[in-house]
Design an enzyme around this catalytic site. Structure first.
Site, mmCIF file in Angstrom:
data_model
loop_
_atom_site.group_PDB
_atom_site.id
_atom_site.type_symbol
_atom_site.label_atom_id
_atom_site.label_comp_id
_atom_site.label_asym_id
_atom_site.label_seq_id
_atom_site.Cartn_x
_atom_site.Cartn_y
_atom_site.Cartn_z
ATOM 1 C CE LYS A 1 -13.186 -3.295 -1.681
ATOM 2 N NZ LYS A 1 -13.651 -4.256 -0.720
ATOM 3 C CE LYS B 1 -4.196 -1.825 2.219
ATOM 4 N NZ LYS B 1 -5.041 -1.754 3.436
ATOM 5 C CE LYS C 1 -9.452 -12.927 -3.316
ATOM 6 N NZ LYS C 1 -9.054 -12.966 -1.892
HETATM 7 P P1 AMP Z 1 -11.684 -7.695 0.887
HETATM 8 O O1 AMP Z 1 -12.809 -7.103 0.109
HETATM 9 O O2 AMP Z 1 -10.528 -8.119 0.036
HETATM 10 O O3 AMP Z 1 -11.288 -6.877 2.098
HETATM 11 O O4 AMP Z 1 -12.225 -9.072 1.470
HETATM 12 C C1 AMP Z 1 -13.232 -9.179 2.435
HETATM 13 C C2 AMP Z 1 -13.483 -10.664 2.673
HETATM 14 O O5 AMP Z 1 -13.991 -11.299 1.474
HETATM 15 C C3 AMP Z 1 -12.216 -11.440 3.063
HETATM 16 O O6 AMP Z 1 -12.522 -12.366 4.081
HETATM 17 C C4 AMP Z 1 -11.832 -12.179 1.788
HETATM 18 O O7 AMP Z 1 -11.182 -13.393 2.056
HETATM 19 C C5 AMP Z 1 -13.171 -12.406 1.090
HETATM 20 N N1 AMP Z 1 -13.020 -12.393 -0.383
HETATM 21 C C6 AMP Z 1 -12.633 -11.323 -1.131
HETATM 22 N N2 AMP Z 1 -12.609 -11.627 -2.456
HETATM 23 C C7 AMP Z 1 -12.991 -12.935 -2.570
HETATM 24 C C8 AMP Z 1 -13.186 -13.832 -3.687
HETATM 25 N N3 AMP Z 1 -12.994 -13.440 -4.948
HETATM 26 N N4 AMP Z 1 -13.592 -15.092 -3.414
HETATM 27 C C9 AMP Z 1 -13.797 -15.491 -2.139
HETATM 28 N N5 AMP Z 1 -13.643 -14.705 -1.047
HETATM 29 C C10 AMP Z 1 -13.250 -13.432 -1.237
#
Ligand code: AMP
Ligand code: TRP
Length: 326
Positions: free
Chosen positions: A195, A111, A192
């Site tokens: 967003k 970051k 993956k």
């Molecule tokens: P983040 O938006 O990256 O902060 O993720 C929030 C939660 O969603 C975390 O527990 C991640 O492990 C889960 N997560 C984010 N992207 C994915 C994805 N493409 N597939 C499965 N879990 C996800």
């Protein structure tokens, strides 16, 4: 009963990956464990942010978590900045964290390489996260794999604090899913779903209209051999669709694959299943977000419940480090 704690950044743009990989698990967790979920708005201040938009994003996050099925009567859902003990314990964590240890955090390195203004808060982010967890005598922390290092840090600081000042904190365990529901980007199925990627067409957002969900899934990148088979290595796009359909229907992806001999019907069924999966969540979200007073009431009650636990731990920590009571 084991205590589960997790923190969630206030972002309005939750997607299908967040839902299947995290949110839905939290909803199941609340019935089996004493669950505390925190919308971490103080962490959102570590990067440049839009102050005028933050309160709205915080409410949107709360509404989405409730819409997904978190029940405020069963679990505790609250906003981090409304329980001042988080900021207070973070200072004690910072004073027991080593500069070198924080410098090694890969998320800080990533970051800080991207931003022009690198705040001290971005550097000490893991100390605030450790405070979040330790305030609730947490046993298990469900997080994605990217939080593994931060969790290890929280454990290390807890152990160091306990050995310097006597037993004060429960040392938490990470709960990282082994069979992660990894939902992949529809346009780029070896990445993956996220967003932050550049292809909005590859990401199904929780609040996407049914026609947009349908469009995105029908245009999902597959391959040219037209054989429906669950094989993540050789057929990432098709396998991702099968994985999503499986998550939505509860049937194993291999078994679903036997039912299709063309991509068109697989895409149509997957789109329909996702639309039906999200429909009730979207409907509840619309009701919840329309009633701001009720959302605030739920969050205030959550903050009261959270503070009742956090204040006890905070008093113990203050006394352990030798702060003079008022
Ligand atoms: P983040 O938006 O990256 O902060 O993720 C929030 C939660 O969603 C975390 O527990 C991640 O492990 C889960 N997560 C984010 N992207 C994915 C994805 N493409 N597939 C499965 N879990 C996800
Ligand atoms: N750092 C976590 C993330 O970006 C969010 C978070 C803050 C958290 N405090 C936490 C997660 C405490 C679990 C426990 O996803």
């Amino acid at each position: 009963m084991t205590r589960v704690f997790s923190g969630i950044q206030p972002s309005g743009d939750l997607h299908l990956g967040n839902y299947l990989g995290a949110l839905r698990r939290f909803v199941d967790d609340q019935h089996e464990h004493d669950s505390v979920f925190c919308i971490v708005d103080l962490h959102a201040l570590t990067l440049p942010h839009d102050a005028a938009a933050l309160p709205g994003k915080t409410l949107e996050a709360a509404a989405m978590y409730l819409a997904a099925g978190l029940d405020p009567e069963v679990c505790t859902l609250f906003v981090q900045s409304q329980v001042h003990e988080h900021a207070e314990l973070a200072w004690l964590m910072e004073c027991n964290a080593a500069y070198g240890e924080l410098s090694r955090m890969t998320q800080f390195k990533d970051k800080s390489a991207r931003g022009e203004f690198v705040s001290a808060g971005l550097f000490t982010y893991p100390a605030l996260m450790a405070a979040d967890i330790l305030l609730y005598d947490t046993d298990r922390v469900p997080v994605g794999d990217d939080q593994r290092q931060h969790l290890e840090f929280a454990r290390d600081v807890a152990e160091r604090f306990n050995s310097r000042f006597g037993p004060t904190f429960v040392v938490p365990e990470a709960a990282i899913p082994t069979v992660a529901a990894r939902v992949m980007d529809l346009q780029n199925p070896t990445n993956k779903m996220s967003k932050s990627v550049s292809s909005p067409q590859g990401t199904v957002l929780m609040l996407d209209a049914p026609k947009d969900i349908e469009k995105k899934i029908k245009r999902a990148v597959t391959d040219t051999d037209n054989e429906v088979r669950f094989d993540i290595e050789a057929k990432p796009g098709v396998s991702n669709l099968l994985g999503v359909l499986s998550a939505a229907t509860g049937e194993p992806p291999e078994k679903l694959a036997e039912r299709y001999d063309q991509y068109g019907p697989l895409k149509a069924d997957t789109a329909a299943a996702v639309i039906e999966l999200l429909r009730p969540v979207q409907e509840r979200y619309a009701e919840l977000i329309a009633d701001e007073a009720e959302l605030r009431r739920i969050l205030a009650a959550g903050a009261d419940k959270a503070q009742a636990i956090a204040s006890v731990t905070m008093a113990r920590a203050r006394s352990a480090v030798g702060l003079l009571p008022r």
